[in-house]
Design an enzyme around this catalytic site. Structure first.
Site, PDB file in Angstrom:
ATOM      1  N   SER A 281    -108.125 -17.400  20.348  1.00 20.01           N
ATOM      2  CA  SER A 281    -109.624 -16.881  20.895  1.00 20.01           C
ATOM      3  C   SER A 281    -110.084 -15.930  19.667  1.00 20.01           C
ATOM      4  CB  SER A 281    -109.374 -15.784  21.848  1.00 20.01           C
ATOM      5  OG  SER A 281    -110.764 -14.992  22.160  1.00 20.01           O
TER       6      SER A 281
ATOM      7  N   TYR B  29    -105.720  -8.256  25.822  1.00 21.00           N
ATOM      8  CA  TYR B  29    -106.076  -9.623  25.516  1.00 21.00           C
ATOM      9  C   TYR B  29    -106.187  -9.975  24.186  1.00 21.00           C
ATOM     10  CZ  TYR B  29    -108.268 -14.289  25.655  1.00 21.00           C
ATOM     11  OH  TYR B  29    -108.808 -15.512  25.419  1.00 21.00           O
TER      12      TYR B  29
ATOM     13  N   LYS C  87    -103.632 -12.207  21.580  1.00 15.75           N
ATOM     14  CA  LYS C  87    -104.001 -13.334  20.655  1.00 15.75           C
ATOM     15  C   LYS C  87    -104.052 -13.274  19.375  1.00 15.75           C
ATOM     16  CE  LYS C  87    -105.388 -16.032  24.236  1.00 15.75           C
ATOM     17  NZ  LYS C  87    -104.540 -17.409  24.602  1.00 15.75           N
TER      18      LYS C  87
END
Length: 240
Positions: A132, A151, A155
């Site tokens: 991402s 998150y 990533k």
């Protein structure tokens, strides 16, 4: 004939990878899901070249695998910023960080290690980890993307996982790539905007088409990079 393993194939980007790859009857696509019973859209494809079982890969391909697309992952609480993580009364900081790290980072390591023996025997040896732009430090600072810290951190760690594999296996002809699919209209759509001219998310169909173009042209010499799909100009940028 090429063989593909796609994880997180029940919906969204993973499902679209399976749909587009299996459209070529020469491909064999192994679609990995947590629960076959709830993967209704995947089951509805009803194509003979889609196999829903990880333990069938070696048997069906004579111990070989060409492509691993590690797509499974989870997003988190977009309303929290990193300085608010310790203030959550219902969820501990350890849980907020480790839960996403376990799925998005450790999960990718386990998956890659499990299929490495088959990939070593394959003719292509490509491993794609869906990452991402939120895991890229430059993008985060430039766009002031303060949300979804768990998150994003998981990533960013995934990008280093890809780099470590690339450093170890480049000499063996492997191509590892961390690939950001862009802002895609799925249930995991992040809240951050990546560019001032952002016009809205792209469809899974368009994102996967662009991703496959990148995957097909990526070379061993470029192994270990992070590639960012852009929905604003229909292109991509790469960081080594």
């Amino acid at each position: 004939m090429s063989s593909y393993v796609v994880t997180g194939a029940a919906r969204g980007i993973g499902l679209e990878f399976v749909r587009q790859l299996s459209a070529d009857s020469n491909n064999t696509v192994f679609a990995l899901v947590r629960n076959k019973g709830t993967a209704t859209e995947l089951n509805d494809l009803s194509r003979n070249n889609i196999i829903l079982a990880a333990n069938e890969v070696s048997k069906a391909t004579n111990g070989k695998l060409d492509y691993l697309i590690s797509n499974a992952g989870k997003t988190n609480h977009p309303g929290l910023t990193i300085d608010q993580l310790s203030n959550s009364s219902s969820i501990s900081l350890l849980v907020l960080l480790f839960s996403w790290f376990k799925t998005n980072t450790i999960g990718a390591v386990h998956c890659t290690n499990a299929f490495l023996p088959l990939l070593k025997n394959g003719s292509v040896k490509k491993v794609i980890c869906i990452s991402s732009g939120l895991g890229d430090s430059d993008v985060t600072v430039a766009t002031q993307a303060v949300g979804e810290p768990s998150y994003s951190i998981s990533k960013a760690a995934l990008n280093m996982v890809v780099a470590k594999y690339a450093a170890q296996y480049k000499a063996d002809g492997f191509t590892f790539l961390a690939l950001s699919p862009g802002m895609v209209k799925t249930s995991m759509l992040p809240t951050a905007r990546f560019a001032p001219d952002f016009k809205g998310p792209i469809t899974p169909e368009k994102s996967v088409k662009m991703q496959l173009e990148v995957i097909n042209r990526w070379t061993v010499e470029e192994s270990g990079a992070l590639c960012l799909i852009s929905g604003t100009n229909n292109g991509f940028s790469a960081k080594g």
